[in-house]
Scaffold this motif. Structure first.
Motif, PDB file in Angstrom:
ATOM      1  N   VAL A  59       1.003   6.888  -6.677  1.00 17.97           N
ATOM      2  CA  VAL A  59      -0.211   7.694  -6.886  1.00 17.97           C
ATOM      3  C   VAL A  59       0.063   9.151  -6.524  1.00 17.97           C
ATOM      4  O   VAL A  59      -0.334  10.081  -7.242  1.00 17.97           O
ATOM      5  CB  VAL A  59      -1.370   7.121  -6.048  1.00 17.97           C
ATOM      6  CG1 VAL A  59      -2.564   8.070  -6.069  1.00 17.97           C
ATOM      7  CG2 VAL A  59      -1.782   5.744  -6.571  1.00 17.97           C
ATOM      8  N   ALA A  60       0.743   9.369  -5.366  1.00 12.76           N
ATOM      9  CA  ALA A  60       1.050  10.732  -4.941  1.00 12.76           C
ATOM     10  C   ALA A  60       1.955  11.429  -5.947  1.00 12.76           C
ATOM     11  O   ALA A  60       1.795  12.630  -6.237  1.00 12.76           O
ATOM     12  CB  ALA A  60       1.707  10.708  -3.557  1.00 12.76           C
ATOM     13  N   VAL A  77       0.833  -1.204   0.000  1.00 12.96           N
ATOM     14  CA  VAL A  77       0.000   0.000   0.000  1.00 12.96           C
ATOM     15  C   VAL A  77       0.868   1.254   0.000  1.00 12.96           C
ATOM     16  O   VAL A  77       0.563   2.241  -0.693  1.00 12.96           O
ATOM     17  CB  VAL A  77      -0.949  -0.008   1.217  1.00 12.96           C
ATOM     18  CG1 VAL A  77      -1.654   1.334   1.364  1.00 12.96           C
ATOM     19  CG2 VAL A  77      -1.978  -1.123   1.077  1.00 12.96           C
ATOM     20  N   SER A  78       1.963   1.233   0.749  1.00  8.83           N
ATOM     21  CA  SER A  78       2.853   2.397   0.808  1.00  8.83           C
ATOM     22  C   SER A  78       3.486   2.670  -0.552  1.00  8.83           C
ATOM     23  O   SER A  78       3.575   3.823  -0.996  1.00  8.83           O
ATOM     24  CB  SER A  78       3.932   2.179   1.867  1.00  8.83           C
ATOM     25  OG  SER A  78       3.368   2.013   3.141  1.00  8.83           O
ATOM     26  N   ILE A  79       3.940   1.621  -1.236  1.00  8.21           N
ATOM     27  CA  ILE A  79       4.550   1.796  -2.556  1.00  8.21           C
ATOM     28  C   ILE A  79       3.532   2.325  -3.552  1.00  8.21           C
ATOM     29  O   ILE A  79       3.818   3.255  -4.330  1.00  8.21           O
ATOM     30  CB  ILE A  79       5.154   0.467  -3.036  1.00  8.21           C
ATOM     31  CG1 ILE A  79       6.344   0.070  -2.152  1.00  8.21           C
ATOM     32  CG2 ILE A  79       5.610   0.574  -4.492  1.00  8.21           C
ATOM     33  CD1 ILE A  79       6.910  -1.298  -2.460  1.00  8.21           C
ATOM     34  N   TRP A  82       0.491  15.981 -12.088  1.00  3.41           N
ATOM     35  CA  TRP A  82      -0.736  16.526 -12.688  1.00  3.41           C
ATOM     36  C   TRP A  82      -1.032  17.934 -12.172  1.00  3.41           C
ATOM     37  O   TRP A  82      -1.398  18.840 -12.924  1.00  3.41           O
ATOM     38  CB  TRP A  82      -1.890  15.579 -12.391  1.00  3.41           C
ATOM     39  CG  TRP A  82      -3.220  16.054 -12.881  1.00  3.41           C
ATOM     40  CD1 TRP A  82      -3.623  16.205 -14.173  1.00  3.41           C
ATOM     41  CD2 TRP A  82      -4.322  16.452 -12.067  1.00  3.41           C
ATOM     42  NE1 TRP A  82      -4.910  16.659 -14.235  1.00  3.41           N
ATOM     43  CE2 TRP A  82      -5.373  16.812 -12.946  1.00  3.41           C
ATOM     44  CE3 TRP A  82      -4.536  16.509 -10.702  1.00  3.41           C
ATOM     45  CZ2 TRP A  82      -6.598  17.253 -12.477  1.00  3.41           C
ATOM     46  CZ3 TRP A  82      -5.770  16.939 -10.228  1.00  3.41           C
ATOM     47  CH2 TRP A  82      -6.781  17.316 -11.109  1.00  3.41           C
ATOM     48  N   ILE A  83      -0.831  18.151 -10.857  1.00  8.37           N
ATOM     49  CA  ILE A  83      -1.087  19.475 -10.269  1.00  8.37           C
ATOM     50  C   ILE A  83      -0.098  20.506 -10.817  1.00  8.37           C
ATOM     51  O   ILE A  83      -0.472  21.650 -11.111  1.00  8.37           O
ATOM     52  CB  ILE A  83      -1.000  19.392  -8.734  1.00  8.37           C
ATOM     53  CG1 ILE A  83      -2.176  18.568  -8.185  1.00  8.37           C
ATOM     54  CG2 ILE A  83      -0.982  20.783  -8.116  1.00  8.37           C
ATOM     55  CD1 ILE A  83      -2.127  18.340  -6.692  1.00  8.37           C
TER      56      ILE A  83
END
Length: 241
Positions: free
Chosen positions: A219-220, A212-214, A226-227
Motif C-alpha cells: 500500500v505504501a 499486515v506488514s507485507i 501515486w504521489i
C-alpha cells in the motif's frame, strides 16, 4: 523494508510486554524419558492436575497466604507436566487478574529430585492428601480412563513436577482479608516452543503481523508512486507552456 522490520520488532516487544502483565512464567527443556511403573502408588494416585501439550490449560483457584517462616514464598500447589518431548523448550505461564495482588514463584523438578528430597516429597505428599476427597478415599468413585490405562502397563514418558508458590502481595486495613487470604483465580498454561524459538500461542499473532506488514508495504509503495505522479504533473505543464 528495513523500516517495516523495525516496526515489526517494536510491535513484537510491545506484545511481549502485554503478555508479561499479570503473568509469571518459567521456561524449561523437556527432560529425558523415564520409566513410569504400573505398581501402586502411581502418579495418578497423587490426584493432582496434569498438563500436557494437547491438554495445555487449566483455569482454577490457587490457595494463597502471606509469606511466613514455614512458607517463605507462599502456599504450594503441585501439578504434573506429562507427555513432554526431551530437549524441547516449553513455557509455563500463570495468569491472574490485577484485582488480586499476588506474587508467584514457579519451579519444575524431575521425578528423581522430588522423590529424593525430603522437603519436596513431604510438601507434595501434604498437597496430595489435601486433594483426597471422601469419594476417592473409600473407592466409591471410579478412576478416569487415563488412570486405569496407566495402571495396566508401564510406559516411558518425559515428565516433570510443577510447583507453584502463591503468596499474597498486598496490605489492607480489612482484618478479615489480612487473616484469611482468598484463593487466586488463575489460568495455568503449558506452551511448547516451535523449533525452540517461539511459543506456539504466539504463532497466530506473528502471522497476523507479518501479513499486515507485507500489505502495508505494498500500500505504501502504491501511495508513493501515486504521489510522485501527481508531483510530476505541474512540471510537465510548465514545459508545455
Amino acid at each position: 523494508m528495513s523500516i517495516i522490520l523495525s516496526h515489526l520488532t517494536l510491535i513484537l516487544f510491545w506484545l511481549i510486554s502485554i503478555v508479561h502483565a499479570n503473568t509469571e512464567k518459567t521456561i524449561f527443556l523437556g527432560p529425558p524419558a523415564v520409566n513410569i511403573p504400573s505398581a501402586h502408588p502411581t502418579l495418578d494416585d497423587l490426584h493432582v492436575d496434569v498438563l500436557t501439550p494437547t491438554n495445555s490449560a487449566i483455569r482454577t483457584h490457587l490457595n494463597a497466604q502471606f509469606p511466613n517462616v514455614t512458607w517463605p514464598h507462599g502456599k504450594a500447589t503441585w501439578l504434573i507436566l506429562d507427555d513432554l518431548v526431551q530437549g524441547q523448550r516449553y513455557e509455563v505461564r500463570v495468569c491472574w487478574a490485577a484485582t488480586q495482588p499476588t506474587a508467584f514463584k514457579i519451579n519444575t523438578y524431575d521425578l528423581e529430585t522430588v522423590f529424593e528430597t525430603p522437603e519436596l516429597i513431604s510438601e507434595l505428599s501434604g498437597y496430595s492428601w489435601s486433594r483426597q476427597s471422601p469419594e476417592i478415599e473409600d473407592g466409591s468413585r471410579s478412576k478416569p480412563a487415563k488412570s486405569i490405562q496407566a495402571a495396566s502397563s508401564e510406559r516411558q514418558a518425559s515428565v516433570l513436577f510443577l510447583q507453584i508458590l502463591t503468596a499474597a502481595d498486598y496490605y489492607t486495613m480489612d482484618k478479615a482479608l489480612m487473616k484469611h487470604v482468598p484463593p487466586v483465580y488463575v489460568d495455568i498454561i503449558l506452551d511448547p516452543f516451535v523449533l525452540n524459538v517461539l511459543p506456539r500461542s504466539l504463532l497466530p499473532t506473528v502471522g497476523y503481523i507479518v501479513v499486515v506488514s507485507i500489505m502495508s508495504w505494498f500500500v505504501a509503495r502504491s501511495i508513493g508512486t501515486w504521489i510522485r505522479v501527481i508531483a510530476a504533473e505541474p512540471s510537465s505543464e510548465k514545459k508545455m507552456q
